[in-house]
Design a protein around this motif. Structure first.
Motif, mmCIF file in Angstrom:
data_model
loop_
_atom_site.group_PDB
_atom_site.id
_atom_site.type_symbol
_atom_site.label_atom_id
_atom_site.label_comp_id
_atom_site.label_asym_id
_atom_site.label_seq_id
_atom_site.Cartn_x
_atom_site.Cartn_y
_atom_site.Cartn_z
ATOM 1 N N ILE A 183 -59.323 42.868 8.163
ATOM 2 C CA ILE A 183 -60.380 42.305 8.244
ATOM 3 C C ILE A 183 -60.452 40.538 8.105
ATOM 4 C CG2 ILE A 183 -63.142 42.218 7.481
ATOM 5 C CD1 ILE A 183 -62.482 44.938 6.762
ATOM 6 N N VAL A 184 -60.547 39.822 9.065
ATOM 7 C CA VAL A 184 -60.391 38.330 9.059
ATOM 8 C C VAL A 184 -61.846 37.717 9.179
ATOM 9 C CG1 VAL A 184 -59.187 36.552 10.022
ATOM 10 C CG2 VAL A 184 -58.053 38.600 9.636
ATOM 11 N N GLY A 185 -61.988 36.963 8.110
ATOM 12 C CA GLY A 185 -63.387 36.123 8.087
ATOM 13 C C GLY A 185 -62.927 34.602 8.613
ATOM 14 N N ALA A 186 -63.980 33.985 9.339
ATOM 15 C CA ALA A 186 -63.937 32.423 9.497
ATOM 16 C C ALA A 186 -64.669 32.030 8.487
ATOM 17 C CB ALA A 186 -64.387 32.224 10.866
ATOM 18 N N ASP A 187 -63.996 30.880 7.786
ATOM 19 C CA ASP A 187 -64.801 30.213 6.829
ATOM 20 C C ASP A 187 -63.975 28.676 6.453
ATOM 21 O OD1 ASP A 187 -64.619 29.679 3.464
ATOM 22 O OD2 ASP A 187 -66.443 30.703 4.164
ATOM 23 N N GLU A 188 -64.574 27.746 6.121
ATOM 24 C CA GLU A 188 -64.477 26.715 5.897
ATOM 25 C C GLU A 188 -63.284 26.376 4.865
ATOM 26 O OE1 GLU A 188 -67.203 23.740 4.800
ATOM 27 O OE2 GLU A 188 -68.688 25.229 3.901
ATOM 28 N N ASN A 189 -63.400 27.340 3.747
ATOM 29 C CA ASN A 189 -62.567 27.375 2.790
ATOM 30 C C ASN A 189 -61.533 28.370 2.536
ATOM 31 O OD1 ASN A 189 -64.060 25.454 0.985
ATOM 32 N ND2 ASN A 189 -65.662 26.806 0.826
ATOM 33 N N GLY A 190 -61.180 28.807 3.887
ATOM 34 C CA GLY A 190 -60.048 29.878 4.257
ATOM 35 C C GLY A 190 -58.664 29.368 3.525
ATOM 36 N N GLY A 191 -58.081 30.351 3.133
ATOM 37 C CA GLY A 191 -56.841 30.218 2.469
ATOM 38 C C GLY A 191 -55.600 29.539 3.232
ATOM 39 N N ARG A 192 -55.832 29.857 4.857
ATOM 40 C CA ARG A 192 -54.888 29.618 5.622
ATOM 41 C C ARG A 192 -55.400 29.262 7.132
ATOM 42 N NH1 ARG A 192 -50.073 33.939 6.430
ATOM 43 N NH2 ARG A 192 -51.591 35.232 6.456
ATOM 44 N N ASP A 193 -54.787 28.292 7.690
ATOM 45 C CA ASP A 193 -55.082 27.935 9.215
ATOM 46 C C ASP A 193 -55.064 29.332 9.980
ATOM 47 O OD1 ASP A 193 -55.369 25.395 8.201
ATOM 48 O OD2 ASP A 193 -53.537 24.669 9.481
ATOM 49 N N ALA A 194 -55.836 29.210 10.850
ATOM 50 C CA ALA A 194 -55.899 30.344 11.972
ATOM 51 C C ALA A 194 -54.640 30.693 12.638
ATOM 52 C CB ALA A 194 -56.927 30.321 12.936
ATOM 53 N N ALA A 195 -53.878 29.731 12.880
ATOM 54 C CA ALA A 195 -52.542 29.864 13.593
ATOM 55 C C ALA A 195 -51.525 30.402 12.811
ATOM 56 C CB ALA A 195 -52.053 28.521 14.000
ATOM 57 N N ASP A 196 -51.969 30.513 11.262
ATOM 58 C CA ASP A 196 -50.773 31.193 10.592
ATOM 59 C C ASP A 196 -51.251 32.399 10.058
ATOM 60 O OD1 ASP A 196 -49.132 28.941 10.080
ATOM 61 O OD2 ASP A 196 -50.630 27.819 9.036
ATOM 62 N N VAL A 197 -52.423 32.779 10.447
ATOM 63 C CA VAL A 197 -52.936 34.355 10.194
ATOM 64 C C VAL A 197 -52.491 35.344 11.481
ATOM 65 C CG1 VAL A 197 -54.982 35.578 9.787
ATOM 66 C CG2 VAL A 197 -54.932 33.241 8.603
ATOM 67 N N ASP A 198 -52.084 36.461 10.802
ATOM 68 C CA ASP A 198 -51.743 37.440 12.078
ATOM 69 C C ASP A 198 -53.097 37.893 12.439
ATOM 70 O OD1 ASP A 198 -50.441 39.295 13.568
ATOM 71 O OD2 ASP A 198 -49.715 40.612 12.081
ATOM 72 N N LEU A 199 -53.120 37.774 13.902
ATOM 73 C CA LEU A 199 -54.174 38.194 14.790
ATOM 74 C C LEU A 199 -53.869 39.104 15.704
ATOM 75 C CD1 LEU A 199 -56.414 34.813 14.750
ATOM 76 C CD2 LEU A 199 -56.730 37.069 13.514
ATOM 77 N N ALA A 200 -52.340 39.411 15.835
ATOM 78 C CA ALA A 200 -51.916 40.162 16.720
ATOM 79 C C ALA A 200 -52.081 41.737 16.792
ATOM 80 C CB ALA A 200 -50.421 40.073 16.778
ATOM 81 N N GLY A 201 -52.370 42.219 15.542
ATOM 82 C CA GLY A 201 -52.704 43.555 15.166
ATOM 83 C C GLY A 201 -53.975 44.025 15.229
ATOM 84 N N PRO A 202 -54.351 45.200 14.783
ATOM 85 C CA PRO A 202 -55.735 45.553 14.739
ATOM 86 C C PRO A 202 -56.787 44.947 13.821
ATOM 87 C CG PRO A 202 -54.375 47.505 14.727
ATOM 88 C CD PRO A 202 -53.502 46.163 14.392
#
Length: 318
Positions: free
Chosen positions: A195-214
């Motif tokens: 479960i991945v949320g979009a947030d301005e205070n997110g801990g990592r850039d989107a490119a560094d988050v694994d979005l390839a799995g479920p």
């Protein structure tokens, strides 16, 4: 049957356009536009009525649509069709009265390639439609609209989706709880949903988050972002780095950025076929996977010194 006055039948159709409660009570909504009507028929949505312009010869498309829909056709005078069509550029040939589908999360295909986008309490019908269009373009499994939100079947949402509403499951849920129960059941069944949320205070850039799995990808309300319940449920909060004078991204735009990133990663991992070239196509240079140094270094160079963007927060929050 021919309708030429603003009597009871016309008032019923007009109410489907402007009254959410009437749409829900009657279990149907009106679809405007060539592409949305075509896709509703192509994807097998139940067409209850096809209204057609009684004062003009119908095109081949309109005749073939009438035949394919296998629904009752109702002749309507041109002036009334123009009023129901909601556009200034002319009288529509056809309008479709379409049955509402069930709001069942089981309609979303679950498995190792799951990518469901959750839009929490969106206030703008146009943003809902735009997000649905992007979800369809980038290979999402479905869209879930949660909480007190604008209506998915508002004509502005349907038009903004340009027909994508009919091409993938779109589910309405009263809150985050039934969606989290569904995710928990998937996990119990062996599908490791992140479960991945979009947030301005997110801990990592989107490119560094694994979005390839479920993945359940969460986008918050345009003004207030994600609720506390959704934030607490997130395994990861991802941010979109920004530069320039813009203070934020529109919610649907932020969703499109994250969907693009997910598609890029999935293509690199061999879990999604490259799409056709086009305005929203993935160029070859962006098909490196997460951790691919050349792409990542290039991206970081472009945003060096950029602030972390809100991702899903519009200027209304500022």
């Amino acid at each position: 049957m021919r309708v030429t006055s603003r009597g009871a039948r016309f008032q019923e159709w007009a109410a489907l356009l402007g009254n959410r409660s009437k749409r829900q009570r009657r279990g149907e909504f009106i679809v405007q536009g060539v592409r949305p009507i075509t896709l509703a028929v192509r994807h097998g949505w139940p067409i209850r009525e096809l209204l057609y312009n009684a004062d003009a010869a119908l095109s081949r498309w309109a005749r073939e649509t009438q035949e394919a829909a296998r629904a009752a056709s109702v002749a309507v005078s041109a002036d009334l069709m123009a009023e129901l069509g909601g556009k200034d550029e002319g009288v529509p040939e056809l309008l479709a009265v379409v049955a509402l589908p069930a709001d069942e999360l089981s309609r979303i295909p679950a498995g190792p390639d799951l990518l469901a986008v959750v839009f929490d309490r969106p206030a703008s019908p146009g943003n809902i439609g735009t997000l649905i269009r992007s979800a369809d373009a980038f290979g999402a499994s479905g869209v879930i609209v949660t909480g007190h939100a604008a209506d998915v079947y508002d004509p502005r949402s349907v038009r903004a989706s340009t027909g994508s509403l009919f091409a993938l499951p779109v589910i309405r849920a009263p809150s985050h709880r039934p969606v989290l129960d569904w995710a928990a059941a998937l996990r119990a069944g062996g599908t490791g949903v992140a479960i991945v949320g979009a947030d301005e205070n997110g801990g990592r850039d989107a490119a560094d988050v694994d979005l390839a799995g479920p993945t359940l990808l969460l986008i918050g309300n345009e003004a207030t972002g994600l609720t506390a319940g959704w934030r607490d449920a997130c395994d990861e909060l991802a941010r979109i780095p920004m530069r320039g004078a813009a203070s934020s991204l529109n919610a649907a735009t932020a969703a499109s950025v994250l969907l693009y990133e997910s598609a890029r990663q999935r293509i690199a991992a061999g879990r999604l076929a490259p799409g056709r070239a086009g305005a929203a196509g993935l160029p070859q240079r962006d098909r490196d996977g997460p951790g691919a140094g050349r792409q990542r270094d290039h991206a970081r160079g472009q945003v060096e010194g950029a602030r972390a963007g809100p991702g899903n927060i519009s200027d209304e929050r500022r």
